[in-house]
Each structure stands twice: as C-alpha cells, then as structure tokens.
Design a protein around this motif. Structure first.
Motif, short mmCIF file in Angstrom:
data_model
loop_
_atom_site.label_atom_id
_atom_site.label_comp_id
_atom_site.label_asym_id
_atom_site.label_seq_id
_atom_site.Cartn_x
_atom_site.Cartn_y
_atom_site.Cartn_z
N ALA A 5 1.05 -1.28 0.48
CA ALA A 5 -0.19 0.39 0.26
C ALA A 5 0.54 0.89 -0.20
N LEU A 6 2.36 1.54 0.70
CA LEU A 6 2.95 1.84 0.94
C LEU A 6 3.63 2.45 -0.41
N VAL A 7 4.02 1.63 -1.17
CA VAL A 7 4.60 1.73 -2.26
C VAL A 7 3.65 2.44 -3.37
N GLU A 8 2.30 1.96 -3.55
CA GLU A 8 1.74 2.59 -4.52
C GLU A 8 1.43 4.04 -4.18
N LYS A 9 0.87 4.24 -2.63
CA LYS A 9 1.09 5.19 -2.66
C LYS A 9 2.28 6.44 -3.07
N LYS A 10 3.19 6.07 -3.44
CA LYS A 10 4.67 6.41 -3.65
C LYS A 10 4.49 6.78 -4.79
N TYR A 11 3.75 5.28 -5.65
CA TYR A 11 4.35 5.75 -6.94
C TYR A 11 2.82 5.16 -8.28
N ASP A 12 1.59 5.69 -7.10
CA ASP A 12 0.57 5.64 -8.15
C ASP A 12 0.28 7.35 -7.96
N VAL A 13 0.01 8.31 -9.33
CA VAL A 13 -0.11 9.62 -8.49
C VAL A 13 -1.28 9.98 -8.41
N PHE A 14 -2.43 9.04 -8.82
CA PHE A 14 -4.07 9.64 -8.29
C PHE A 14 -4.24 9.24 -6.88
N LYS A 15 -3.22 7.79 -6.25
CA LYS A 15 -3.49 7.61 -5.04
C LYS A 15 -2.39 8.43 -4.21
N ALA A 16 -1.62 9.32 -4.42
CA ALA A 16 -0.68 10.02 -4.36
C ALA A 16 -1.26 11.23 -3.80
N THR A 17 -1.67 12.25 -4.69
CA THR A 17 -2.55 12.93 -4.79
C THR A 17 -3.96 13.49 -4.95
N GLY A 18 -4.56 12.05 -5.23
CA GLY A 18 -5.73 11.93 -5.67
C GLY A 18 -6.32 12.67 -6.09
N VAL A 19 -5.17 13.71 -7.60
CA VAL A 19 -6.04 13.81 -9.09
C VAL A 19 -4.55 13.34 -9.58
N ALA A 20 -4.37 13.16 -10.80
CA ALA A 20 -4.25 12.53 -12.23
C ALA A 20 -3.07 13.72 -12.89
N GLY A 21 -1.76 13.04 -13.35
CA GLY A 21 -0.64 13.90 -13.36
C GLY A 21 -1.06 14.68 -14.35
N PRO A 22 -0.14 14.96 -15.51
CA PRO A 22 -0.39 15.69 -15.93
C PRO A 22 -0.57 15.14 -17.24
N GLY A 23 -1.61 15.02 -17.67
CA GLY A 23 -1.84 14.03 -19.24
C GLY A 23 -2.71 12.20 -18.67
N GLN A 24 -1.98 12.28 -17.79
CA GLN A 24 -3.13 11.41 -17.24
C GLN A 24 -4.16 10.76 -17.34
N ARG A 25 -4.51 9.22 -17.89
CA ARG A 25 -6.11 9.42 -17.60
C ARG A 25 -6.30 8.35 -16.99
N GLU A 26 -5.94 7.69 -16.42
CA GLU A 26 -6.47 6.33 -15.72
C GLU A 26 -6.02 6.04 -14.17
N PRO A 27 -6.37 5.74 -13.16
CA PRO A 27 -5.05 5.63 -11.74
C PRO A 27 -4.49 4.34 -12.30
N GLY A 28 -2.90 3.79 -11.51
CA GLY A 28 -2.10 2.91 -11.64
C GLY A 28 -0.87 3.19 -11.94
N ILE A 29 -0.08 2.39 -11.46
CA ILE A 29 1.56 3.61 -11.86
C ILE A 29 2.16 3.78 -12.95
N SER A 30 2.49 4.37 -14.07
CA SER A 30 2.69 4.73 -15.46
C SER A 30 4.10 4.25 -15.68
N PHE A 31 3.63 3.47 -16.73
CA PHE A 31 5.68 2.98 -17.12
C PHE A 31 6.73 3.64 -16.50
#
Length: 242
Positions: free
Chosen positions: A173-199
């Motif tokens: 859970a801690l790893v996901e929070k750190k590397y998934d922008v959605f879970k870390a901030t509650g908002v998508a990163g620039p241009g990101q379309r959906e939750p999850g860890i990008s490449f």
C-alpha cells in the motif's frame, strides 16, 4: 529493523535468466533478458504502449555506430554537445500516453548509466540506456495484463512477487501511494488518464525496491530477516543509494 516478514522473509533473488527480473547485482547497466515473457502480447499493439523515446529526425551516424541508435542519440542531444544531460533526456522520454517521464525517474536512469560520473551520458552509455528501456517495455507489457497503459495494485503485486520481493500488504500500500500519482495526490498527473502506476514510475519503483532490498541483505549477514545497525551505518546505507 526487519524487512519483508510477510510471505517468508525477504524475497528470494530473481532467478538468473528468468524473465522480468530487475537488473542483476553488480551493475545496473545490466537489464532484464529478452525473450520468454518479454514477447509482446499479440493484442498489445492496438493499445497504448509503455512509452520510450520520441521519434528522432534522420541523421548520419559516425563510422561503426548503429545508424538507428545514433539517430536516437543525435535527436536527444539537442545542443549537439556529444553527450546528453538530464534535462535533454527528460525532454526525450515519454510514456505510452505521451505524458513526460517523471523527473526523478530520469535522474535515476542517469545515475545508472552515467558510469564515468560526468553528469551526462555519452553515446556508449546511451546505448546501454536504450537497451535497458526497451527491455523494461517488455516487462511492463507483460504485467499490464488489462492493457490499460498503467499497472494497478494486483498487477504490481504480481510483478514484485515474480521478481522475488514478497512485500507485506502495508508495504505494498505504501509503494502504491508513493508511485501511483492518483493515490498519492487524489488527482491525475499531467495528461494521465486513469489510476495506476505509469511506465516510468513502474521502472523506478522496481529498481528502488531492488536497491533497498540488496542494501538490507548486505547488512543481514545471518539471513534471518533482522538487522541491528547504528546511526552511521543507516545514514551510509541510505546516502549510498542513487
């Protein structure tokens, strides 16, 4: 301090020659072997890919250089200095949805392949970086089972398990929070379309977990999953990581 008690202690080392293992010990210029799981799933080509370099303009390679690889290098070397800075590399790397690479990931890649510690990477160092990213693309494609262009919680857990890292649920859970922008901030990163860890973040996540695990294993001399260290040892271990 203990590590990875869940699932039988810290993960067994990724099998030599097995697919998808992060770079082998002794030099992060190494890379997951091609073949095996690394083959692109037949349907993946119709979806967004994991990402990589922007398309380069044509250029003439120097004698002995691979023409395509030199074209990529020349495209990234925007100031024509003969080497690539972290900022040039940052502008060149994109994810499969055309979002830019996370700067921390770019810096990590630079630290891995800047073998002479010049602060830039030469053509030969770039060749290793190129192969490394291409191999990680195959790894990402394999674990992105729903072809979403990102790695979700279950896909991440499976990837780390196959790499030999049996993290506890709280650590996952801690790893996901750190590397998934959605879970870390509650908002998508620039241009990101959906939750999850990008490449880009997936690569950084796997490399960092491997580096931390190896640092712990060097201190855990009796392999019981526990270590006792003083302040200087702790700080030395942390500060020696890229």
């Amino acid at each position: 301090m203990s590590y990875g008690g869940y699932g039988g202690g810290y993960g067994t080392p990724p099998p030599s020659g097995g697919y998808g293992a992060p770079p082998a010990s002794g030099g992060y210029g190494a890379h997951p072997p091609s073949g095996g799981y690394g083959a692109t799933p037949p349907s993946y080509g119709a979806q967004r890919g994991p990402g990589g370099f922007n398309a380069p303009p044509p250029a003439g390679p120097p004698p002995g250089a691979d023409p395509q690889l030199w074209n990529w290098f020349a495209a990234v070397d925007a100031d024509r200095s003969g080497s690539i800075s972290v900022f040039e590399l940052e502008k060149a790397l994109v994810n499969g949805d055309w979002t830019p690479f996370d700067l921390d990931t770019v810096k990590l890649l630079m630290s891995i392949f800047d073998t002479d510690r010049s602060g830039t990477i030469t053509f030969n160092e770039f060749a290793g970086l190129w192969k490394y990213i291409k191999d990680w693309q195959n790894v990402f494609r394999h674990f992105d089972r729903d072809r979403s262009g990102s790695v979700d919680s279950g896909e991440l857990q499976e990837a780390l398990r196959q790499f030999g890292f049996n993290l506890s649920p709280p650590l996952l859970a801690l790893v996901e929070k750190k590397y998934d922008v959605f879970k870390a901030t509650g908002v998508a990163g620039p241009g990101q379309r959906e939750p999850g860890i990008s490449f880009d973040r997936f690569v950084r996540c796997c490399v960092v977990i491997k580096q931390l695990s190896e640092s712990f294993q060097r201190l855990d001399t009796d392999r019981d999953g526990w270590i006792q260290i003083n302040y200087d040892q702790f700080m030395s271990t942390v500060l020696s990581l890229p």
